[in-house]
Design a protein around this motif. Structure first.
Motif, PDB file in Angstrom:
ATOM      1  N   ILE A 187       5.300   2.317   2.398  1.00 11.91           N
ATOM      2  CA  ILE A 187       3.892   1.931   2.467  1.00 11.91           C
ATOM      3  C   ILE A 187       3.147   3.058   3.178  1.00 11.91           C
ATOM      4  N   TYR A 188       2.012   3.430   2.609  1.00 20.48           N
ATOM      5  CA  TYR A 188       1.227   4.545   3.109  1.00 20.48           C
ATOM      6  C   TYR A 188      -0.200   4.096   3.425  1.00 20.48           C
ATOM      7  N   SER A 189      -0.822   4.729   4.402  1.00 22.85           N
ATOM      8  CA  SER A 189      -2.233   4.500   4.706  1.00 22.85           C
ATOM      9  C   SER A 189      -3.078   5.438   3.836  1.00 22.85           C
ATOM     10  N   THR A 190      -4.384   5.240   3.866  1.00 26.54           N
ATOM     11  CA  THR A 190      -5.279   6.126   3.116  1.00 26.54           C
ATOM     12  C   THR A 190      -5.114   7.565   3.583  1.00 26.54           C
ATOM     13  N   GLY A 191      -5.044   7.776   4.878  1.00 25.65           N
ATOM     14  CA  GLY A 191      -4.889   9.132   5.408  1.00 25.65           C
ATOM     15  C   GLY A 191      -3.585   9.774   4.986  1.00 25.65           C
ATOM     16  N   GLN A 192      -2.506   8.996   4.980  1.00 20.78           N
ATOM     17  CA  GLN A 192      -1.208   9.533   4.569  1.00 20.78           C
ATOM     18  C   GLN A 192      -1.219   9.917   3.096  1.00 20.78           C
ATOM     19  N   VAL A 193      -1.814   9.072   2.262  1.00 25.42           N
ATOM     20  CA  VAL A 193      -1.891   9.381   0.827  1.00 25.42           C
ATOM     21  C   VAL A 193      -2.714  10.649   0.620  1.00 25.42           C
ATOM     22  N   ALA A 194      -3.816  10.740   1.318  1.00 27.20           N
ATOM     23  CA  ALA A 194      -4.667  11.925   1.189  1.00 27.20           C
ATOM     24  C   ALA A 194      -3.892  13.184   1.570  1.00 27.20           C
ATOM     25  N   ARG A 195      -3.163  13.153   2.684  1.00 28.07           N
ATOM     26  CA  ARG A 195      -2.375  14.313   3.104  1.00 28.07           C
ATOM     27  C   ARG A 195      -1.295  14.652   2.080  1.00 28.07           C
ATOM     28  N   LEU A 202      -5.699  15.745  -0.634  1.00 32.92           N
ATOM     29  CA  LEU A 202      -7.068  15.257  -0.780  1.00 32.92           C
ATOM     30  C   LEU A 202      -7.647  14.971   0.594  1.00 32.92           C
ATOM     31  N   ARG A 203      -8.913  14.615   0.616  1.00 36.28           N
ATOM     32  CA  ARG A 203      -9.552  14.152   1.847  1.00 36.28           C
ATOM     33  C   ARG A 203      -9.688  12.632   1.747  1.00 36.28           C
ATOM     34  N   PRO A 204      -9.536  11.921   2.858  1.00 39.64           N
ATOM     35  CA  PRO A 204      -9.629  10.455   2.801  1.00 39.64           C
ATOM     36  C   PRO A 204     -10.914   9.954   2.136  1.00 39.64           C
ATOM     37  N   HIS A 205     -12.022  10.659   2.371  1.00 37.42           N
ATOM     38  CA  HIS A 205     -13.279  10.185   1.777  1.00 37.42           C
ATOM     39  C   HIS A 205     -13.259  10.257   0.252  1.00 37.42           C
ATOM     40  N   GLN A 206     -12.436  11.145  -0.326  1.00 30.54           N
ATOM     41  CA  GLN A 206     -12.328  11.200  -1.780  1.00 30.54           C
ATOM     42  C   GLN A 206     -11.710   9.908  -2.320  1.00 30.54           C
ATOM     43  N   LEU A 207     -10.692   9.404  -1.632  1.00 24.04           N
ATOM     44  CA  LEU A 207     -10.078   8.136  -2.035  1.00 24.04           C
ATOM     45  C   LEU A 207     -11.060   6.993  -1.852  1.00 24.04           C
ATOM     46  N   GLU A 208     -11.723   6.970  -0.699  1.00 25.96           N
ATOM     47  CA  GLU A 208     -12.661   5.892  -0.412  1.00 25.96           C
ATOM     48  C   GLU A 208     -13.790   5.854  -1.436  1.00 25.96           C
ATOM     49  N   GLN A 224     -15.564   2.283  -8.003  1.00 26.45           N
ATOM     50  CA  GLN A 224     -14.723   1.555  -8.953  1.00 26.45           C
ATOM     51  C   GLN A 224     -14.141   2.455 -10.040  1.00 26.45           C
ATOM     52  N   ALA A 225     -14.079   3.762  -9.760  1.00 26.20           N
ATOM     53  CA  ALA A 225     -13.421   4.686 -10.679  1.00 26.20           C
ATOM     54  C   ALA A 225     -11.908   4.558 -10.556  1.00 26.20           C
ATOM     55  N   LEU A 226     -11.457   4.049  -9.409  1.00 34.05           N
ATOM     56  CA  LEU A 226     -10.035   3.886  -9.130  1.00 34.05           C
ATOM     57  C   LEU A 226      -9.819   2.480  -8.590  1.00 34.05           C
ATOM     58  N   ALA A 227      -8.891   1.765  -9.191  1.00 30.69           N
ATOM     59  CA  ALA A 227      -8.616   0.391  -8.761  1.00 30.69           C
ATOM     60  C   ALA A 227      -8.087   0.373  -7.331  1.00 30.69           C
ATOM     61  N   GLU A 228      -8.414  -0.690  -6.622  1.00 30.74           N
ATOM     62  CA  GLU A 228      -7.923  -0.861  -5.248  1.00 30.74           C
ATOM     63  C   GLU A 228      -6.396  -0.962  -5.261  1.00 30.74           C
ATOM     64  N   PRO A 229      -5.748  -0.549  -4.172  1.00 32.16           N
ATOM     65  CA  PRO A 229      -4.298  -0.757  -4.081  1.00 32.16           C
ATOM     66  C   PRO A 229      -3.994  -2.254  -4.115  1.00 32.16           C
ATOM     67  N   THR A 230      -2.778  -2.575  -4.453  1.00 35.19           N
ATOM     68  CA  THR A 230      -2.373  -3.966  -4.608  1.00 35.19           C
ATOM     69  C   THR A 230      -2.472  -4.742  -3.310  1.00 35.19           C
ATOM     70  N   PHE A 231      -2.203  -4.115  -2.180  1.00 36.18           N
ATOM     71  CA  PHE A 231      -2.127  -4.821  -0.899  1.00 36.18           C
ATOM     72  C   PHE A 231      -3.096  -4.276   0.135  1.00 36.18           C
ATOM     73  N   ARG A 232      -3.389  -5.152   1.091  1.00 37.03           N
ATOM     74  CA  ARG A 232      -4.137  -4.776   2.296  1.00 37.03           C
ATOM     75  C   ARG A 232      -3.360  -5.309   3.481  1.00 37.03           C
ATOM     76  N   PHE A 233      -3.433  -4.602   4.590  1.00 29.70           N
ATOM     77  CA  PHE A 233      -2.799  -5.042   5.823  1.00 29.70           C
ATOM     78  C   PHE A 233      -3.841  -4.926   6.924  1.00 29.70           C
ATOM     79  N   LEU A 234      -4.135  -6.042   7.565  1.00 28.31           N
ATOM     80  CA  LEU A 234      -5.164  -6.090   8.608  1.00 28.31           C
ATOM     81  C   LEU A 234      -6.490  -5.528   8.108  1.00 28.31           C
ATOM     82  N   GLY A 235      -6.805  -5.825   6.853  1.00 28.59           N
ATOM     83  CA  GLY A 235      -8.068  -5.395   6.274  1.00 28.59           C
ATOM     84  C   GLY A 235      -8.112  -3.957   5.796  1.00 28.59           C
ATOM     85  N   LYS A 236      -7.016  -3.241   5.922  1.00 28.06           N
ATOM     86  CA  LYS A 236      -6.962  -1.831   5.512  1.00 28.06           C
ATOM     87  C   LYS A 236      -6.170  -1.702   4.220  1.00 28.06           C
TER      88      LYS A 236
END
Length: 70
Positions: free
Chosen positions: A1-9, A13-19, A25-37
């Motif tokens: 399991i990876y965070s947005t920052g880990q995926v970006a690294r 990429l830069r985290p804001h590119q993923l966000e 809505q160009a990219l579907a949300e990941p399947t899961f969230r943990f503590l709202g992230k």
């Protein structure tokens, strides 16, 4: 399991590119969230890489990112 920052690294990429990709809505949300992230599993990371046109040939981090358990 990876965070947005880990995926970006991993993908160079830069985290804001993923966000932005999720917010627009160009990219579907990941399947899961943990503590709202957003949390990304290996299949989510592969999908993000494909969205940004990245392939395993783009570097060792991209190749490792899509492997289960990486």
């Amino acid at each position: 399991i990876y965070s947005t920052g880990q995926v970006a690294r991993l993908l160079g990429l830069r985290p804001h590119q993923l966000e932005y990709a999720h917010a627009s809505q160009a990219l579907a949300e990941p399947t899961f969230r943990f503590l709202g992230k957003r949390v990304y599993r290996a299949d989510d990371v592969r999908r993000v890489a494909e969205h940004f046109g990245l392939t395993p040939d783009d570097g060792p981090n991209v190749a490792e990112a899509g492997k289960e358990g990486a």
